[in-house]
Design a protein around this motif. Sequence first.
Motif, PDB file in Angstrom:
ATOM      1  N   LEU A   1      56.136  45.743  30.441  1.00  0.00           N
ATOM      2  CA  LEU A   1      54.621  44.575  29.764  1.00  0.00           C
ATOM      3  C   LEU A   1      54.455  44.850  29.097  1.00  0.00           C
TER       4      LEU A   1
ATOM      5  N   GLY B   1      44.973  39.433  32.910  1.00  0.00           N
ATOM      6  CA  GLY B   1      45.255  41.190  33.548  1.00  0.00           C
ATOM      7  C   GLY B   1      44.943  41.013  34.375  1.00  0.00           C
TER       8      GLY B   1
ATOM      9  N   VAL C   1      52.737  42.163  25.977  1.00  0.00           N
ATOM     10  CA  VAL C   1      51.938  41.536  26.885  1.00  0.00           C
ATOM     11  C   VAL C   1      50.968  41.497  25.239  1.00  0.00           C
TER      12      VAL C   1
ATOM     13  N   LEU D   1      46.042  39.336  37.363  1.00  0.00           N
ATOM     14  CA  LEU D   1      46.711  39.851  38.382  1.00  0.00           C
ATOM     15  C   LEU D   1      46.437  40.575  38.670  1.00  0.00           C
TER      16      LEU D   1
ATOM     17  N   GLY E   1      51.008  44.422  35.555  1.00  0.00           N
ATOM     18  CA  GLY E   1      50.340  43.736  34.408  1.00  0.00           C
ATOM     19  C   GLY E   1      48.680  43.523  34.092  1.00  0.00           C
TER      20      GLY E   1
END
Length: 397
Positions: free
Chosen positions: A269, A289, A273, A292, A318
């Motif tokens: 990720l 984030g 991101v 998440l 995340g």
Amino acid sequence: MLDRSESALGIVLRSRFYRSAFLSLLVAGIGLSAATPQLTLFLVRELHTPLPVAGLYYVTNLAAPLAGFLVGRWSDRTQDRLLWFRICSVIGAAGWLAMAGATAVWMPFVISALALSVAGGSMAQLFAACRDELSRHPTRAENRVVATVRMAFTTGWILGPVFGSWFGGVFGLRALLVATAACVFAQMIPLGRQRVERYDAPRAGTSDERRRIDQMAPLLIFTAVCVLAMTGDTIKFGYLPIYMAEQLHVSDAVRGAVIGIQPLLELLLLPVVARLADRFGAIRAMTAGAVLGLAGNLAYALSTSVVGLFVGQALTAGLWACVGALGVSIAQRLYPEGVGTASGIFLSAIPLGSAIGGTIGGIGVAAIGLPHVFFIPACLTALAIVAFTILSTREST
């Protein structure tokens, strides 16, 4: 350069410094992650430390913010940014060697507070050097460049625990700590004798020390908000395996898969991101984030099967991808007068969050039990979301 799309990987591959920083973080990540999960076991088995006392070891992380601040300030007054990276690496290697030779319970606590807290500054100063290079050679892909370099450390944290478990089982825990010392020292090798000159941005005037401290307020607020969002990680590593073993009765292999899935997903990720941050803004990406992370803590707290824990780990990945890819860059932008100080303060927030999370976890488990203890970091992460939203609104105005 700013008007054309660039490949972050291409920038890293063409730059001798970025390539060296990548290899350095990979070596450091392997060494540190090999030893860290074994430290409590080392205290109990080798030094015969009572388990409750061994659990207090991570409180020594409270020394990290002070060490990070001091190293950062010294770095911001030194012409060669990599000087303090090398000093911290040598201190870290000496600290891990001393840990391997510890013969009394108090020694690891003192070593961690005095030496290993300073050693953590090596990574911060490496990222400060990255910021210096990006300031000299600006690019639209700067978030992706930092994320690409950061991927090396995350990769190390995927490989290191596997290596550490095998090495410690075959050669012993003291030998493992010696190997960690070797890795911490070896992180200097890829950089050789390279120098990265400190970048001083043009200023309209000279600000006094009081003004510099006042300008640090946004950095400190951002760091404190990140600490709120990160407290659940220590609780997870400390108590999720116990919950899986004693209440869900899952096998060792499944427990390992649950814990190991997060850094793997985080690695995947990181570039995603960074690209989202380039498009929508770094603070907005951090806010997403944190959302998440909140969902991940709720998944832990409400799970009655291992499936829910896998979901929680995926969501938490995340949050940590945002922290890893964007956190230090945001901190540096909030305090451009001293990127070494900003890097040191922000990266010391991770061990600070670990210490706070460990304390909260111990009290919370005793009060409300497992898995409901994860409602506590969920509440703290919800506060972080509110704070990130406010910061994002101010950034866009």
